[in-house]
Every structure is written in structure tokens, then in C-alpha cells.
Scaffold this motif. Structure first.
Motif, PDB file in Angstrom:
ATOM      1  N   ASN A  50       2.893   0.418  13.267  1.00  0.00           N
ATOM      2  CA  ASN A  50       1.503   0.600  12.857  1.00  0.00           C
ATOM      3  C   ASN A  50       1.401   1.472  11.607  1.00  0.00           C
ATOM      4  N   ILE A  54      -0.147   0.466   7.841  1.00  0.00           N
ATOM      5  CA  ILE A  54      -1.157   1.273   7.146  1.00  0.00           C
ATOM      6  C   ILE A  54      -0.674   1.651   5.753  1.00  0.00           C
ATOM      7  N   THR A  57      -1.226  -1.108   3.402  1.00  0.00           N
ATOM      8  CA  THR A  57      -2.629  -1.339   3.025  1.00  0.00           C
ATOM      9  C   THR A  57      -3.115  -0.368   1.956  1.00  0.00           C
ATOM     10  N   ILE A  58      -2.456   0.779   1.814  1.00  0.00           N
ATOM     11  CA  ILE A  58      -2.923   1.756   0.817  1.00  0.00           C
ATOM     12  C   ILE A  58      -2.084   1.740  -0.460  1.00  0.00           C
ATOM     13  N   LYS A  81     -11.468   4.167   3.263  1.00  0.00           N
ATOM     14  CA  LYS A  81     -10.598   3.938   4.416  1.00  0.00           C
ATOM     15  C   LYS A  81     -10.509   5.184   5.293  1.00  0.00           C
ATOM     16  N   ASN A  82     -10.590   6.343   4.645  1.00  0.00           N
ATOM     17  CA  ASN A  82     -10.563   7.609   5.385  1.00  0.00           C
ATOM     18  C   ASN A  82     -11.244   8.681   4.539  1.00  0.00           C
ATOM     19  N   THR A  85      -9.562  11.985   3.086  1.00  0.00           N
ATOM     20  CA  THR A  85      -8.575  11.974   1.994  1.00  0.00           C
ATOM     21  C   THR A  85      -8.917  13.037   0.956  1.00  0.00           C
ATOM     22  N   SER A 113      -3.182   8.449  12.839  1.00  0.00           N
ATOM     23  CA  SER A 113      -2.705   7.945  11.561  1.00  0.00           C
ATOM     24  C   SER A 113      -3.792   8.029  10.491  1.00  0.00           C
ATOM     25  N   ASP A 115      -5.723   5.840   9.310  1.00  0.00           N
ATOM     26  CA  ASP A 115      -6.957   5.149   9.657  1.00  0.00           C
ATOM     27  C   ASP A 115      -7.650   5.772  10.872  1.00  0.00           C
ATOM     28  N   LYS A 116      -7.148   6.937  11.300  1.00  0.00           N
ATOM     29  CA  LYS A 116      -7.686   7.725  12.420  1.00  0.00           C
ATOM     30  C   LYS A 116      -7.427   7.089  13.785  1.00  0.00           C
ATOM     31  N   SER A 117      -6.570   6.085  13.815  1.00  0.00           N
ATOM     32  CA  SER A 117      -6.192   5.482  15.098  1.00  0.00           C
ATOM     33  C   SER A 117      -5.130   6.365  15.773  1.00  0.00           C
ATOM     34  N   TRP A 123       0.050  11.933  10.481  1.00  0.00           N
ATOM     35  CA  TRP A 123      -0.094  11.705   9.045  1.00  0.00           C
ATOM     36  C   TRP A 123      -0.041  13.052   8.322  1.00  0.00           C
TER      37      TRP A 123
END
Length: 255
Positions: A50, A54, A57-58, A81-82, A85, A113, A115-117, A123
């Protein structure tokens, strides 16, 4: 004589039952340990996969000019996305090249992570007491040391002679929305878990000078970098492989 023979048989039966019971208990314990280990491995693999998704994706939000090797960070897109940041960090000679987040505590991103999942890989995040507005004397960044080298899993390399012999490795790139800065490494070391080196508030210049002297003298190598009360520093911290120690890096902001 018959009594002795019967007694001996009874004794042997008891011994056999005892051996079987011991073997069964050992087998059950082995199966429990195997199950726990399997669950941990599966969980680690899922979290790691996962995290890698992520990171992919960034990547488009981190633009590198190959001719000048200059970085341009799309903070607007990253914040979509977050919204936590705050910065981007790059350390040559390691795998550390991430957008950095900050929230209201130092717990959330230990197991969440970008994405806050929920994710035990966590992270990289900045100490919640830091303001990152130019007023911090010591900005501290934490992350897990993942065995696959992700997050701060390669920070240990900064303790090696091979890493520090490359002068380019000693300059750390730290980008915020308003500034692009470089920091020069002046201390690297491994120490038992503590929180002294993450301090950011000092009652006066004398206390700050004492702090700088202490963390510089801890270094496993003399970098011959002058540092004083006028300097602002960056601190990176992660756990070592045995989890008892912390690997720490300090660098001073270059003007």
C-alpha cells in the motif's frame, strides 16, 4: 515380583503420557508462534504494498529537472491528497525522498500513511511542536526504519564511511512552499532511545549553545562543521534494527 512388573508398566505409561503431553504442548506453541509470525508477515507485506502504491501516486508531484538536478514540488496537488503536507526532503546516498507531513501530535503518522489510511509503515512527519515558519531552532523529522529500505530505512547509511566520503551526500535538500533550503550534516550517531535531541525551545542562547555542543560531540565522526547560536538545524530520527537504539542525524541550515 508381579507387583514390581505392574508398577514398572504403570510408571512407563505415566512417562509416555507425560512425554506426549509435552510434545503436544510444544506443537501447539509452535503452531501459535507460526500463526502469529505469518499474520505479521502478511500484514507487513500488505502495508508495504500500500505504501508503494501511494509513493507511485505522488511521483508526478515531484518534478526533477534532469539537466540542473533541481526539484520542483507541486504542493498544491500534494495538499489536495493530504492537507498536512508541509515540506519535501531529499538525502543523497539514501532512499529518503519524500513529502513530509505534520499534524497536532507525534502519534498519528506512526501508523497511518500519506493518504491517512491505517498503515504500520507510517509516513515521515515533522515534530508537532515545530512551526516550520523560520522560527524553529531545531526541526525534527521522524519515520520508521522499514526493512525494505522505505521511509527512513536507509538512514543507517549516514553512519558509514562510504556515505560521508561523498561530499554531495552531506547536503540535505529541504523544500517548503515558500523556501528551498540546503542543510549541511554536522553530526550522526546511534544512541539509546531518548528525547533530548528533539528539543526545540530553549530559555536562552547559552542553553541552545550547550545543546548544539552536546549533539555535535555525540557524532561518530568529526565533520569539521562550525555551528553556533545563530544556526538553525534539522534533525532526523529513526529506530535501529533492534528497536532499542535511535539513529540520529543533525544538519545546519546553509545561508
Amino acid at each position: 515380583m508381579l507387583v514390581f512388573i505392574i508398577g514398572d508398566k504403570v510408571k512407563k505409561r505415566k512417562e509416555n503420557r507425560s512425554k506426549k503431553l509435552t510434545l503436544n504442548i510444544a506443537l501447539i506453541l509452535f503452531l501459535i508462534l507460526f500463526l502469529i509470525s505469518s499474520i505479521k508477515i502478511i500484514s507487513w507485506t500488505i502495508d508495504n504494498n500500500n505504501s508503494n502504491k501511494i509513493i507511485k501516486t505522488i511521483k508526478n508531484d515531484i518534478i526533477i529537472n534532469k539537466e540542473t538536478n533541481k526539484y520542483k514540488i507541486d504542493f498544491d496537488n500534494l495538499k489536495k491528497k493530504n492537507n498536512d503536507t508541509l515540506a519535501f526532503i531529499k538525502i543523497n546516498g539514501t532512499n529518503i525522498e519524500y513529502p513530509i507531513v505534520k499534524t497536532t501530535n507525534n502519534d498519528f503518522y506512526l501508523n497511518h500513511s500519506f493518504d491517512k489510511s491505517p498503515n504500520n509503515a507510517g509516513w515521515p512527519f515533522i515534530n508537532y511542536i515545530n512551526k516550520v515558519d523560520g522560527s524553529d531552532k531545531n526541526i525534527t523529522i521522524f519515520a520508521h526504519a522499514r526493512r525494505d529500505g522505505s521511509m527512513f530505512g536507509t538512514l543507517y547509511k549516514t553512519l558509514s564511511t562510504e556515505w560521508r566520503n561523498n561530499e554531495e551526500n552531506l547536503k540535505i535538500l529541504f523544500i517548503t512552499e515558500t523556501e528551498t533550503n540546503y542543510y549541511k550534516v554536522f553530526s550522526t550517531y546511534k544512541i539509546l532511545e531518548e528525547d533530548y535531541y528533539i528539543k526545540n525551545n530553549f530559555k536562552d542562547e547559552e542553553e541552545y549553545n550547550s545543546f548544539l555542543t552536546k549533539i555535535k560531540n555525540r557524532s561518530n565522526y568529526e565533520y569539521n562543521i562550525n555551528i553556533d547560536k545563530n544556526d538553525r538545524i534539522l534533525t532526523l530520527s529513526t529506530c535501529s534494527s533492534d528497536d532499542r537504539y535511535r539513529i540520529v542525524l543533525h544538519a545546519k541550515k546553509l545561508n
